[in-house]
Design an enzyme around this catalytic site. Sequence first.
Site, PDB file in Angstrom:
ATOM      1  N   GLN A  99     -16.740  36.204  27.994  1.00 60.36           N
ATOM      2  CA  GLN A  99     -15.624  37.158  28.040  1.00 60.36           C
ATOM      3  C   GLN A  99     -14.791  37.071  26.760  1.00 60.36           C
ATOM      4  O   GLN A  99     -14.329  38.089  26.235  1.00 60.36           O
ATOM      5  CB  GLN A  99     -14.744  36.907  29.260  1.00 60.36           C
ATOM      6  CG  GLN A  99     -13.663  37.967  29.445  1.00 60.36           C
ATOM      7  CD  GLN A  99     -12.711  37.623  30.565  1.00 60.36           C
ATOM      8  OE1 GLN A  99     -12.618  36.479  30.999  1.00 60.36           O
ATOM      9  NE2 GLN A  99     -11.984  38.622  31.056  1.00 60.36           N
ATOM     10  N   GLN A 145     -16.534  39.033  24.221  1.00 61.10           N
ATOM     11  CA  GLN A 145     -16.364  40.459  24.475  1.00 61.10           C
ATOM     12  C   GLN A 145     -14.979  40.934  24.054  1.00 61.10           C
ATOM     13  O   GLN A 145     -14.815  42.008  23.482  1.00 61.10           O
ATOM     14  CB  GLN A 145     -16.588  40.746  25.966  1.00 61.10           C
ATOM     15  CG  GLN A 145     -16.201  42.142  26.423  1.00 61.10           C
ATOM     16  CD  GLN A 145     -17.042  43.232  25.795  1.00 61.10           C
ATOM     17  OE1 GLN A 145     -18.137  42.957  25.305  1.00 61.10           O
ATOM     18  NE2 GLN A 145     -16.543  44.453  25.785  1.00 61.10           N
ATOM     19  N   GLU A 146     -13.969  40.127  24.326  1.00 53.95           N
ATOM     20  CA  GLU A 146     -12.597  40.529  24.024  1.00 53.95           C
ATOM     21  C   GLU A 146     -12.282  40.475  22.533  1.00 53.95           C
ATOM     22  O   GLU A 146     -11.634  41.379  22.001  1.00 53.95           O
ATOM     23  CB  GLU A 146     -11.614  39.632  24.785  1.00 53.95           C
ATOM     24  CG  GLU A 146     -11.593  39.844  26.297  1.00 53.95           C
ATOM     25  CD  GLU A 146     -10.869  41.135  26.691  1.00 53.95           C
ATOM     26  OE1 GLU A 146     -10.298  41.800  25.803  1.00 53.95           O
ATOM     27  OE2 GLU A 146     -10.878  41.478  27.880  1.00 53.95           O
ATOM     28  N   SER A 147     -12.703  39.419  21.852  1.00 51.17           N
ATOM     29  CA  SER A 147     -12.207  39.197  20.486  1.00 51.17           C
ATOM     30  C   SER A 147     -13.222  38.629  19.514  1.00 51.17           C
ATOM     31  O   SER A 147     -12.877  38.424  18.346  1.00 51.17           O
ATOM     32  CB  SER A 147     -11.017  38.236  20.536  1.00 51.17           C
ATOM     33  OG  SER A 147     -11.479  36.928  20.902  1.00 51.17           O
ATOM     34  N   TYR A 184     -18.053  46.949  30.100  1.00 53.28           N
ATOM     35  CA  TYR A 184     -17.342  45.687  29.881  1.00 53.28           C
ATOM     36  C   TYR A 184     -17.985  44.551  30.674  1.00 53.28           C
ATOM     37  O   TYR A 184     -18.302  43.493  30.134  1.00 53.28           O
ATOM     38  CB  TYR A 184     -15.874  45.848  30.301  1.00 53.28           C
ATOM     39  CG  TYR A 184     -15.018  44.626  30.135  1.00 53.28           C
ATOM     40  CD1 TYR A 184     -14.405  44.351  28.925  1.00 53.28           C
ATOM     41  CD2 TYR A 184     -14.791  43.759  31.200  1.00 53.28           C
ATOM     42  CE1 TYR A 184     -13.605  43.227  28.763  1.00 53.28           C
ATOM     43  CE2 TYR A 184     -13.999  42.636  31.056  1.00 53.28           C
ATOM     44  CZ  TYR A 184     -13.394  42.379  29.839  1.00 53.28           C
ATOM     45  OH  TYR A 184     -12.599  41.264  29.692  1.00 53.28           O
TER      46      TYR A 184
END
Length: 506
Positions: free
Chosen positions: A354, A357-359, A475
Amino acid sequence: MLSIRQVFLFLFVLIMASGYAPALSAGQASNTPLAGGRAGDSQTAAEKLEAEIGSRVYAEQWTGDLDKMESQRVIRVLTVYGLGRYFLEDGRQKGLTYDLFKAFEDFINERMGKGHLRVHVVFIPVSRDQLLSKLVEGRGDIAAGGLTITPEREAVIDFTIPLTKDIAEILVTGPSAPKIESIEDLAGKSIYVRASSSYRSSLDQLNSRFRQEGRPEITLQDASEYLEDEDILEMVNAGLLQWAVVDDYKARIWVGILDQLKLREDIVFRSGGKIAFAIRQDSPKLLAELNEFMKTHREGTLQGNMLMNRYFKNFDWAKNALAAKDFQRFQDVDQIFQKYGEQYGIDYLMVAAQGYQESGLDQGARSGAGAIGIMQLLPTTAADKNVGIPDISTAEPNIHAGIKYLDWIRNRYFNDPGIDRFNQTLFAFAAYNAGPARVAKLRSKATEQGYDPNRWFDNVEVIAAQDIGSETVQYVSNILKYYIGYRLSSEQQVRRAEERSKLNID
């Protein structure tokens, strides 16, 4: 400068700290974190995935044609881990094989008109001797590993139209090699080669010729199937082996990095070779679609040449093999994810995914909406009483806050005894992206429309695609999408490192 072996160790740390993979349909899942595969375990990484996730991507065998793959919503590509072909960089999958089959994923979904609920291409790294056996067994649907078309292989599988122009298998020598004038000078010598390779077939044919001519045969020593051509070339470069047989295009790449190698393009074992993708026999629909795709993506086409140039002409092999800065970054955050993943009972590999995926695991990342850091949280969310971490400006409290918030979502909105722990986490991921109340409503709507409200994939996911669109569906899929590929890559890399260690490659 890092040695190639240190690079492998880096890749293993990277793999174990990362994830993205499609568990397109998950059954009952274990509540315990997924453990990394180790060579010699009673269960392989793949078997653990089967037991813990129940993923049909690997757990089930199927041998149908493209219509079967469409019903499963997955096309499985068997490949081999290696720079340029299929590898990791900055926590992302890259390589010629990866880029080609991501383009094929778009191609096939457009042809099928699938919309948001796509058929996914997933990558399953295996050792070279498993590429064709697992294909035939139904553990994968396409084998992509620089496979040369040979009569022996065509007897058991089908090939697509060729990916590349003709290639040749040549001799590469190192500093310990004796003087050699012609291919006949190899009679009575020894060559280290993988039994599953096309090189072995070529050497077998040469030995047959030597027997007819009354010459002594070449002694063929079996190389481990976990070693790649670059491993064997490094042994030649270090003087541990006198020579090796490899494809000419690979030899040209590595001669620029391993400076003791000498290409003998005058000593050819096979010429006019063609590389293609392999599929099971009696799969005419898949073969037709792959061939149609390859007409615009093989070498000689605009798209194909762009990809070939990216990885075999303009690719900085030395730079991508070292990546010391990335190694340090992953070292910095891996233990943090483990610490708080264990504290809140969430598989740390999933939350690390995650974070990617986010940053991209960049603590300096800032969104236009004001979210900050690795986990892309709003400071107000982190400071709220349900999380209670007011300062998320550095990596550890940022990761802590993101995992704690995810756990709060899971317990507050999806703590239903009818939802297994794996799906609770998937719902929490979706809620992290779209908002908890919104995802909770999707479950109610799923029930009304006859879907299982306790399962994300193929059920609540369908409602999300209808009501929200592709963002949240993608996502969740992105977090898991290459997870299986990374987990299996880790096992292959550990075994490969062990084999290299036995041969004193440092």
